[in-house]
Design a protein around this motif. Sequence first.
Motif, PDB file in Angstrom:
ATOM      1  N   VAL A   8     -32.577  -4.564 -25.421  1.00 33.50           N
ATOM      2  CA  VAL A   8     -31.444  -4.305 -24.535  1.00 33.50           C
ATOM      3  C   VAL A   8     -30.703  -3.063 -25.051  1.00 33.50           C
ATOM      4  CG1 VAL A   8     -31.080  -6.697 -23.773  1.00 33.50           C
ATOM      5  CG2 VAL A   8     -29.937  -5.871 -25.852  1.00 33.50           C
ATOM      6  N   ASN A   9     -30.023  -2.383 -24.190  1.00 36.65           N
ATOM      7  CA  ASN A   9     -29.212  -1.221 -24.545  1.00 36.65           C
ATOM      8  C   ASN A   9     -27.784  -1.482 -24.096  1.00 36.65           C
ATOM      9  OD1 ASN A   9     -31.645   0.208 -25.268  1.00 36.65           O
ATOM     10  ND2 ASN A   9     -32.011   0.452 -23.086  1.00 36.65           N
ATOM     11  N   LEU A  10     -26.855  -0.696 -24.621  1.00 35.68           N
ATOM     12  CA  LEU A  10     -25.469  -0.971 -24.244  1.00 35.68           C
ATOM     13  C   LEU A  10     -24.584   0.257 -24.334  1.00 35.68           C
ATOM     14  CD1 LEU A  10     -23.581  -2.640 -27.206  1.00 35.68           C
ATOM     15  CD2 LEU A  10     -25.799  -1.555 -27.471  1.00 35.68           C
ATOM     16  N   HIS A  11     -23.555   0.245 -23.476  1.00 30.95           N
ATOM     17  CA  HIS A  11     -22.370   1.068 -23.679  1.00 30.95           C
ATOM     18  C   HIS A  11     -21.489   0.253 -24.617  1.00 30.95           C
ATOM     19  CE1 HIS A  11     -23.620   2.028 -19.503  1.00 30.95           C
ATOM     20  NE2 HIS A  11     -23.212   3.239 -19.773  1.00 30.95           N
ATOM     21  N   ASP A  12     -20.678   0.922 -25.391  1.00 30.07           N
ATOM     22  CA  ASP A  12     -19.786   0.210 -26.327  1.00 30.07           C
ATOM     23  C   ASP A  12     -19.034  -0.929 -25.649  1.00 30.07           C
ATOM     24  OD1 ASP A  12     -17.150   2.812 -26.397  1.00 30.07           O
ATOM     25  OD2 ASP A  12     -18.484   2.145 -24.806  1.00 30.07           O
ATOM     26  N   ALA A  47     -28.209   3.175 -27.552  1.00 32.10           N
ATOM     27  CA  ALA A  47     -26.803   2.861 -27.289  1.00 32.10           C
ATOM     28  C   ALA A  47     -26.151   4.078 -26.654  1.00 32.10           C
ATOM     29  CB  ALA A  47     -26.082   2.473 -28.575  1.00 32.10           C
ATOM     30  N   THR A  48     -24.975   3.857 -26.093  1.00 32.48           N
ATOM     31  CA  THR A  48     -24.261   4.941 -25.435  1.00 32.48           C
ATOM     32  C   THR A  48     -22.786   4.570 -25.350  1.00 32.48           C
ATOM     33  OG1 THR A  48     -24.174   6.314 -23.423  1.00 32.48           O
ATOM     34  CG2 THR A  48     -24.782   4.008 -23.124  1.00 32.48           C
ATOM     35  N   THR A  49     -21.988   5.517 -24.886  1.00 34.19           N
ATOM     36  CA  THR A  49     -20.543   5.304 -24.817  1.00 34.19           C
ATOM     37  C   THR A  49     -20.107   5.254 -23.364  1.00 34.19           C
ATOM     38  OG1 THR A  49     -20.528   6.944 -26.607  1.00 34.19           O
ATOM     39  CG2 THR A  49     -18.386   6.075 -25.906  1.00 34.19           C
ATOM     40  N   ASN A  50     -19.192   4.366 -23.054  1.00 36.59           N
ATOM     41  CA  ASN A  50     -18.595   4.409 -21.718  1.00 36.59           C
ATOM     42  C   ASN A  50     -17.448   5.419 -21.749  1.00 36.59           C
ATOM     43  OD1 ASN A  50     -16.990   4.008 -19.451  1.00 36.59           O
ATOM     44  ND2 ASN A  50     -17.856   1.945 -19.141  1.00 36.59           N
ATOM     45  N   LEU A  51     -17.752   6.584 -21.232  1.00 34.38           N
ATOM     46  CA  LEU A  51     -16.750   7.660 -21.142  1.00 34.38           C
ATOM     47  C   LEU A  51     -16.426   7.908 -19.682  1.00 34.38           C
ATOM     48  CD1 LEU A  51     -18.124  10.188 -23.808  1.00 34.38           C
ATOM     49  CD2 LEU A  51     -16.204   8.597 -24.076  1.00 34.38           C
ATOM     50  N   ASP A  77     -21.264   4.375 -34.381  1.00 27.56           N
ATOM     51  CA  ASP A  77     -21.317   3.433 -35.519  1.00 27.56           C
ATOM     52  C   ASP A  77     -21.842   2.080 -35.057  1.00 27.56           C
ATOM     53  OD1 ASP A  77     -18.162   4.615 -36.988  1.00 27.56           O
ATOM     54  OD2 ASP A  77     -20.196   5.442 -37.039  1.00 27.56           O
ATOM     55  N   LEU A  78     -21.362   1.618 -33.907  1.00 27.94           N
ATOM     56  CA  LEU A  78     -21.812   0.322 -33.366  1.00 27.94           C
ATOM     57  C   LEU A  78     -23.299   0.366 -33.031  1.00 27.94           C
ATOM     58  CD1 LEU A  78     -21.439  -2.524 -32.146  1.00 27.94           C
ATOM     59  CD2 LEU A  78     -20.659  -1.408 -30.026  1.00 27.94           C
TER      60      LEU A  78
END
Length: 388
Positions: free
Chosen positions: A52-56, A90-94, A125-126
């Motif tokens: 699975v992948n995620l935004h923070d 992983a990625t960031t919700n911006l 980091d997460l």
Amino acid sequence: MPDYQPTPADKFTFGLWTFGNPGRDPFGEPVRERISPLRGVQKLSQLGAYGVNLHDNDLVPIDATPAERDRIVAEFKRALADHGVRVPMATTNLFSDPIFKDGAFTSSDPKVRAFALQKTMRAIDLGVELGAETYVFWGGREGAEVDAAKDPVSALKWMRECMNFLIYYVKDNGYNLRFALEAKPNEPRGDIYLATTGHMLAFIETLDDPSVCGVNPEVAHENMAGLNFVHGVAQALEMGKLFHIDLNAQKPGRFDQDLRFGSEDLKGAFLLVKLLEDYQYPGPRHFDAHAYRTEDEDGVWEFCAGCMRTYLILKEKVRRFNADPEIQGLLAEIRAGDAHLEGLMQSFSPDNARAIAALSIDRIGLGRAGRRYEKLDQLTIEVLLGAR
Ligand code: DIG
Ligand code: MN
Ligand code: MN
């Protein structure tokens, strides 16, 4: 006949936001409960997915305290371990929080850009803590409706500044992490900067260290720009920049539908699977898509299973195409090379230039010769229709 049952060896992954999509759209409220990350990890493991992948903020709410963050992450890590599920990306919700309403890395306000960097460093980091080795950047709000408000040259410089800063952050922390930039031409902004994979490939070469940055092309996004997705992926692949890929489906001329993989443009999906398999693309087959708004939770899992099953069926069609004597015979005829001529063209020398200049080439005859593509495309369709 293969059973088309996915296993982790197929490296299928889903974002938490895909099965977690509650069916909200700009004209309607959610139609189903958001499926939790823990439920998703358990169910996807049962369906044969790899990760699975995620935004923070798919996992950790933006206003969580450090203690809440640590508790949530620990619980998630236990679920990943219990079910043998990985987190490759992983990625960031911006793009969701109002602070990003006029961009994150390209905001004219340095306080917003600093907040975006701060949030992304924490999210990196997460991601690293969860085992990610690829970090995706999708600049959903990096764009404009009023171009008079922002100099697009300044926007690109701010984007580069932030990307360089984060590449140094990863190096400074010794993280084993590569960046993958994801393009989209518009939505949610009227126009998004770096609109296609081609724009991203050019931008990457302007970074201080381009080697750690590749692309994450998405089927729907290149399609929205009216482009041939396979060609864009091929260019990234040939440049060694295909670091990740977002698989889904899209009808031309529509908003970003993020449909189940293979549910539209079946020949395009076949040729994409052929490219990835023929070139032994090693990365995850990531589905960035969601179930129709008409669906309940059962429909969500049908959606996930369908993405993987269609990929495996198309992979079997690729094997049949590559083994089909009539097709391969036709391709050998179509692609007949000429070692001498190709030798002349592959490297310049005055002698080669003189030899090419002296060639007598039958312009009229070559112009008249049929390429037999009708036959080849018909055979391709017949493979897809199960008639060969
Ligand atoms: C949308 O296509 C974007 C976001 O979902 C996310 O940032 C990225 C991850 O693949 N795709
Ligand atoms: Mn999309
Ligand atoms: Mn995507």
